[in-house]
Design a protein around this motif. Structure first.
Motif, PDB file in Angstrom:
ATOM      1  N   VAL A  68      41.046   0.816 -91.556  1.00 40.36           N
ATOM      2  CA  VAL A  68      42.285   0.150 -91.158  1.00 40.36           C
ATOM      3  C   VAL A  68      42.320  -1.229 -91.802  1.00 40.36           C
ATOM      4  O   VAL A  68      41.370  -2.004 -91.663  1.00 40.36           O
ATOM      5  CB  VAL A  68      42.369   0.028 -89.620  1.00 40.36           C
ATOM      6  N   PHE A  69      43.408  -1.509 -92.501  1.00 43.37           N
ATOM      7  CA  PHE A  69      43.536  -2.809 -93.170  1.00 43.37           C
ATOM      8  C   PHE A  69      43.622  -3.949 -92.166  1.00 43.37           C
ATOM      9  O   PHE A  69      42.950  -4.955 -92.287  1.00 43.37           O
ATOM     10  CB  PHE A  69      44.775  -2.803 -94.079  1.00 43.37           C
ATOM     11  N   ALA A  70      44.480  -3.790 -91.180  1.00 43.43           N
ATOM     12  CA  ALA A  70      44.643  -4.826 -90.160  1.00 43.43           C
ATOM     13  C   ALA A  70      45.065  -4.163 -88.863  1.00 43.43           C
ATOM     14  O   ALA A  70      45.934  -3.290 -88.852  1.00 43.43           O
ATOM     15  CB  ALA A  70      45.683  -5.842 -90.594  1.00 43.43           C
ATOM     16  N   THR A  71      44.467  -4.588 -87.795  1.00 46.35           N
ATOM     17  CA  THR A  71      44.838  -4.067 -86.482  1.00 46.35           C
ATOM     18  C   THR A  71      46.063  -4.825 -85.969  1.00 46.35           C
ATOM     19  O   THR A  71      46.456  -5.861 -86.528  1.00 46.35           O
ATOM     20  CB  THR A  71      43.681  -4.233 -85.485  1.00 46.35           C
ATOM     21  N   HIS A  72      46.635  -4.337 -84.894  1.00 47.94           N
ATOM     22  CA  HIS A  72      47.804  -5.003 -84.311  1.00 47.94           C
ATOM     23  C   HIS A  72      47.488  -6.443 -83.897  1.00 47.94           C
ATOM     24  O   HIS A  72      48.272  -7.355 -84.208  1.00 47.94           O
ATOM     25  CB  HIS A  72      48.337  -4.180 -83.130  1.00 47.94           C
ATOM     26  N   PRO A  73      46.341  -6.697 -83.235  1.00 47.58           N
ATOM     27  CA  PRO A  73      46.010  -8.102 -82.918  1.00 47.58           C
ATOM     28  C   PRO A  73      45.825  -8.970 -84.168  1.00 47.58           C
ATOM     29  O   PRO A  73      46.183 -10.150 -84.162  1.00 47.58           O
ATOM     30  CB  PRO A  73      44.708  -8.003 -82.122  1.00 47.58           C
ATOM     31  N   ASP A  74      45.287  -8.381 -85.243  1.00 42.26           N
ATOM     32  CA  ASP A  74      45.151  -9.134 -86.499  1.00 42.26           C
ATOM     33  C   ASP A  74      46.519  -9.553 -87.032  1.00 42.26           C
ATOM     34  O   ASP A  74      46.705 -10.687 -87.463  1.00 42.26           O
ATOM     35  CB  ASP A  74      44.441  -8.298 -87.569  1.00 42.26           C
ATOM     36  N   LEU A  75      47.454  -8.616 -87.005  1.00 44.60           N
ATOM     37  CA  LEU A  75      48.799  -8.929 -87.495  1.00 44.60           C
ATOM     38  C   LEU A  75      49.491  -9.966 -86.608  1.00 44.60           C
ATOM     39  O   LEU A  75      50.204 -10.831 -87.106  1.00 44.60           O
ATOM     40  CB  LEU A  75      49.643  -7.655 -87.589  1.00 44.60           C
ATOM     41  N   ARG A  76      49.279  -9.887 -85.289  1.00 44.42           N
ATOM     42  CA  ARG A  76      49.857 -10.882 -84.382  1.00 44.42           C
ATOM     43  C   ARG A  76      49.320 -12.276 -84.690  1.00 44.42           C
ATOM     44  O   ARG A  76      50.078 -13.254 -84.719  1.00 44.42           O
ATOM     45  CB  ARG A  76      49.553 -10.527 -82.929  1.00 44.42           C
ATOM     46  N   ARG A  77      48.009 -12.381 -84.939  1.00 48.47           N
ATOM     47  CA  ARG A  77      47.422 -13.690 -85.271  1.00 48.47           C
ATOM     48  C   ARG A  77      47.973 -14.212 -86.594  1.00 48.47           C
ATOM     49  O   ARG A  77      48.274 -15.396 -86.736  1.00 48.47           O
ATOM     50  CB  ARG A  77      45.901 -13.597 -85.330  1.00 48.47           C
ATOM     51  N   THR A  78      48.114 -13.323 -87.560  1.00 46.65           N
ATOM     52  CA  THR A  78      48.645 -13.730 -88.859  1.00 46.65           C
ATOM     53  C   THR A  78      50.088 -14.204 -88.724  1.00 46.65           C
ATOM     54  O   THR A  78      50.460 -15.258 -89.256  1.00 46.65           O
ATOM     55  CB  THR A  78      48.553 -12.567 -89.858  1.00 46.65           C
TER      56      THR A  78
END
Length: 154
Positions: A68-78
């Motif tokens: 997985v490139f980015a998880t949902h929490p990763d995208l939220r932080r970004t």
């Protein structure tokens, strides 16, 4: 592409003074150095990519569907950084650099740093005062001003 863009920036800045004089940096001083850094970073990426492909072996395409490139929490932080930064850019057009930067710093301190409103607001106000002194008064390089600065006669 990054190395090419860096090369274009560096070469374009040669039309201006890229040195340092008694009055400070020339118009091309910072763009030239940024262009050189971009060119070096682009070259490093090309070397890193070539090394990764060579070490992966023949037939390796580099795509791994199990990762997985980015998880949902990763995208939220970004997005928690990207969206306020976009608001800073848009706010600069309407409010000017100083007010937009102060609001951005105060918001980021509050949202990501967990600071209260008083320290966040204090840092925002102190920062724009320092930015004004450094850029407008000392370097005589005025940044974009908005209606608040006009109302204060700055």
């Amino acid at each position: 592409m990054l190395a090419v863009a860096g090369g274009i920036v560096s070469i374009s800045s040669l039309a201006h003074d890229i040195g340092w004089s008694a009055s400070g940096p020339g118009a091309g001083y910072f763009p030239f150095r940024v262009g050189v850094l971009l060119t070096a970073a682009g070259a490093a990426l090309v070397i890193q990519s070539a090394y990764a492909k060579a070490s992966a072996g023949p037939g390796h395409v580099g795509i791994r569907p199990d990762v997985v490139f980015a998880t949902h929490p990763d995208l939220r932080r970004t997005l928690g950084v990207v969206l306020p930064t976009a608001a800073l850019v848009a706010g600069t057009m309407v409010l000017g650099s100083y007010v937009a930067s102060g609001l951005f710093l105060a918001f980021m301190m509050r949202r990501h740093g967990g600071y209260g409103w008083l320290p966040a607001t204090a840092l925002g106000v102190v920062s724009i005062a320092v930015f004004y002194m450094v850029f407008d008064l000392w370097f005589r390089v005025p940044l974009a001003k908005g209606p608040l600065e006009a109302a204060l006669g700055l």
